[in-house]
Write an enzyme that holds these catalytic residues in place. Structure first.
Site, PDB file in Angstrom:
ATOM      1  N   LYS A 147     -12.852  -1.612   5.787  1.00  0.00           N
ATOM      2  CA  LYS A 147     -12.049  -2.573   6.494  1.00  0.00           C
ATOM      3  C   LYS A 147     -12.419  -2.702   7.672  1.00  0.00           C
ATOM      4  O   LYS A 147     -12.700  -3.761   8.568  1.00  0.00           O
ATOM      5  CB  LYS A 147     -10.405  -2.286   6.562  1.00  0.00           C
ATOM      6  CG  LYS A 147      -9.997  -1.835   5.238  1.00  0.00           C
ATOM      7  CD  LYS A 147      -9.771  -2.908   4.471  1.00  0.00           C
ATOM      8  CE  LYS A 147      -9.512  -2.574   2.854  1.00  0.00           C
ATOM      9  NZ  LYS A 147      -8.437  -1.907   2.438  1.00  0.00           N
ATOM     10  N   ASP A 206      -1.821   6.425   6.340  1.00  0.00           N
ATOM     11  CA  ASP A 206      -3.080   5.533   5.753  1.00  0.00           C
ATOM     12  C   ASP A 206      -3.515   4.645   6.685  1.00  0.00           C
ATOM     13  O   ASP A 206      -2.654   3.638   7.079  1.00  0.00           O
ATOM     14  CB  ASP A 206      -2.604   4.927   4.326  1.00  0.00           C
ATOM     15  CG  ASP A 206      -3.720   3.978   3.926  1.00  0.00           C
ATOM     16  OD1 ASP A 206      -4.512   3.919   4.266  1.00  0.00           O
ATOM     17  OD2 ASP A 206      -3.219   3.546   2.609  1.00  0.00           O
ATOM     18  N   TRP A 225       0.702  -1.128   0.123  1.00  0.00           N
ATOM     19  CA  TRP A 225      -0.037  -0.067   0.007  1.00  0.00           C
ATOM     20  C   TRP A 225       0.671   1.285  -0.110  1.00  0.00           C
ATOM     21  O   TRP A 225       0.512   2.148  -0.870  1.00  0.00           O
ATOM     22  CB  TRP A 225      -0.926  -0.048   1.124  1.00  0.00           C
ATOM     23  CG  TRP A 225      -1.814  -1.127   0.982  1.00  0.00           C
ATOM     24  CD1 TRP A 225      -2.149  -2.359   1.453  1.00  0.00           C
ATOM     25  CD2 TRP A 225      -3.029  -1.043  -0.084  1.00  0.00           C
ATOM     26  NE1 TRP A 225      -3.194  -2.722   1.017  1.00  0.00           N
ATOM     27  CE2 TRP A 225      -3.864  -2.204   0.023  1.00  0.00           C
ATOM     28  CE3 TRP A 225      -3.330  -0.334  -1.052  1.00  0.00           C
ATOM     29  CZ2 TRP A 225      -4.591  -2.582  -0.804  1.00  0.00           C
ATOM     30  CZ3 TRP A 225      -4.400  -0.566  -1.991  1.00  0.00           C
ATOM     31  CH2 TRP A 225      -5.107  -1.709  -1.973  1.00  0.00           C
TER      32      TRP A 225
HETATM   33  C1  LIG Z   1      -7.974  -1.210   1.165  1.00  0.00           C
HETATM   34  C2  LIG Z   1      -6.682  -0.438   1.271  1.00  0.00           C
HETATM   35  C3  LIG Z   1      -6.587   0.681   0.672  1.00  0.00           C
HETATM   36  C4  LIG Z   1      -7.260   0.969  -0.805  1.00  0.00           C
HETATM   37  O1  LIG Z   1      -8.376   1.163  -0.327  1.00  0.00           O
HETATM   38  P1  LIG Z   1      -9.721   1.566  -1.744  1.00  0.00           P
HETATM   39  O2  LIG Z   1     -10.719   1.913  -0.848  1.00  0.00           O
HETATM   40  O3  LIG Z   1      -9.759   0.086  -2.268  1.00  0.00           O
HETATM   41  O4  LIG Z   1      -9.146   2.364  -2.575  1.00  0.00           O
HETATM   42  C5  LIG Z   1      -5.388   1.657   0.779  1.00  0.00           C
HETATM   43  N1  LIG Z   1      -4.414   1.440   1.673  1.00  0.00           N
HETATM   44  C6  LIG Z   1      -4.728   0.581   2.580  1.00  0.00           C
HETATM   45  C7  LIG Z   1      -3.845   0.525   3.770  1.00  0.00           C
HETATM   46  C8  LIG Z   1      -5.968  -0.739   2.441  1.00  0.00           C
HETATM   47  O5  LIG Z   1      -5.958  -1.507   3.278  1.00  0.00           O
END
Ligand SMILES: *Cc1c(COP(=O)(O)O)cnc(C)c1O
Length: 363
Positions: free
Chosen positions: A199, A175, A101
């Site tokens: 998530k 993030d 990521w």
């Molecule tokens: C799932 C995830 C993303 C991507 O998210 P989207 O909603 O699919 O754009 C980005 N960063 C992390 C750490 C993730 O787990």
């Protein structure tokens, strides 16, 4: 068949009580005669849902008053572009590479300005975290980006870096898509945090951005208006139609979190769940987790069968035991158990019991 134990990495398991409440309110929300899906985002009913959700989230995460909470769209990946568009001002941006990521974030930011690698754990196969003291940050950096929890590699920062202590005045961007609300956040170390909801907060479609006020209002001229933090903030996240139903469900999750002891209680539960799994892997002759002990994720636990020829049998048996979505990400292989807030300790116990049996019968 009842509800299974669902170990999906995202979209992921939801608290059952939230799904039940949403079901009971589906046709007629609180006597309004409408489903939440059918409400104007400017009407008093939805505004009350929105305001409650924001207030609950602020309380749960102890977000200080000088941070704005924005409910956006586009997911974590869109923020990989939206953050540089709003924060870079054409200057350098630093990235700490700890897995897939953060790599994606670096690549996307490079479209908008000079994106640099301050540190990388790639040589370790992303099983460790580079010590902050070793990070090479550009003195003129506009921000330093980390991924708080690498959902695919299963590596988590258990303490946010203190950039000031490293002699760096740039804001930290985190993030926190896959561990938001699983543990407290030290906001004194954060400039901006973002995450998709799917998530740990609710359904896909909602993206949470929590940003220090002084970082708002510096968007590049070509930043899309709907993604300019200033316009979003000045319009209470309603510059354009927000993802209303996702905000409503996330709001129910926030209420569920509050009823269940808040973030501190969640963190204790998450520590206990993760411990059950890692203790099992560390004592198993068949299963293993390869992440360094001090940075193992409490949310996403990748693991491998030492005999990979048994992978299919493992997954088939898991499915028969009502343990779903355990296949690992294709880039890493093996298995992965995601154990977000809504995964009960019973679910983790059931998984460990299944793995113990599997190990015995196939030995
Ligand atoms: C799932 C995830 C993303 C991507 O998210 P989207 O909603 O699919 O754009 C980005 N960063 C992390 C750490 C993730 O787990």
């Amino acid at each position: 068949m009842g509800r299974a134990f669902n170990f999906s990495a995202g979209p992921a398991v939801m608290p059952e009580a939230v799904l039940q409440q949403a079901a009971s309110e589906m046709l007629d929300w609180h006597g309004s005669g409408m489903s939440v899906m059918e409400m104007s985002h400017r009407g008093k009913e939805f505004i009350s849902i929105y305001e409650q959700a924001e207030a609950d989230l602020r309380e749960l995460l102890a977000v200080p008053a000088h941070f704005k909470i924005l409910f956006m769209q586009g997911g974590g990946l869109a923020e990989n572009a939206i953050v540089p568009l709003n924060l870079s001002q054409g200057g350098a941006m630093d990235f700490v590479l700890t897995g897939s990521w953060s790599q994606k974030s670096l690549q996307e930011a490079g479209k908008y300005g000079p994106a640099r690698v301050a540190a990388s754990a790639q040589a370790d196969g992303f099983t460790t975290l580079p010590a902050p003291a070793s990070w090479q940050i550009d003195p003129d950096s506009r921000y330093v980006h980390i991924c708080g929890n690498e959902t695919i590699h299963g590596v988590e920062f258990h303490e946010l870096p203190d950039l000031k202590a490293l002699g760096c005045d740039a804001p930290l961007v985190v993030d926190f898509s896959s561990h938001v609300a699983s543990r407290p956040v030290d906001w004194s170390r954060v400039g901006l945090a973002f995450g998709g909801a799917q998530k740990n907060l609710g359904p896909a479609g909602l993206t949470l951005v929590i940003v220090r006020e002084d970082l708002i209002g510096h968007a590049l001229p070509h930043c899309p208006s709907a993604f300019d933090y200033k316009l979003v903030s000045d319009n209470q996240s309603m510059y354009n139609t927000p993802p209303t139903y996702s905000i409503y469900i996330a709001g129910l999750v926030f209420q569920w979190l509050k009823k269940n002891g808040g973030i501190a209680a969640m963190e204790q539960r998450n520590i206990a769940k993760a411990q059950l799994l890692y203790d099992f892997f560390d004592s198993s002759s068949l299963f293993e987790n390869r992440v360094a002990k001090d940075c193992r994720s409490r949310m996403n636990v990748p693991f491998f069968l030492r005999d990979e020829s048994r992978n299919d049998a493992f997954l088939a048996g898991a499915k028969a035991a009502n343990l779903l979505q355990l296949k690992g990400h294709k880039s890493v292989g093996g298995m992965r158990a995601s154990i977000y807030n809504a995964m009960s300790i019973e679910g983790v116990q059931a998984l460990v019991a299944y793995m113990r049996e599997f190990e015995k019968t196939q030995a």
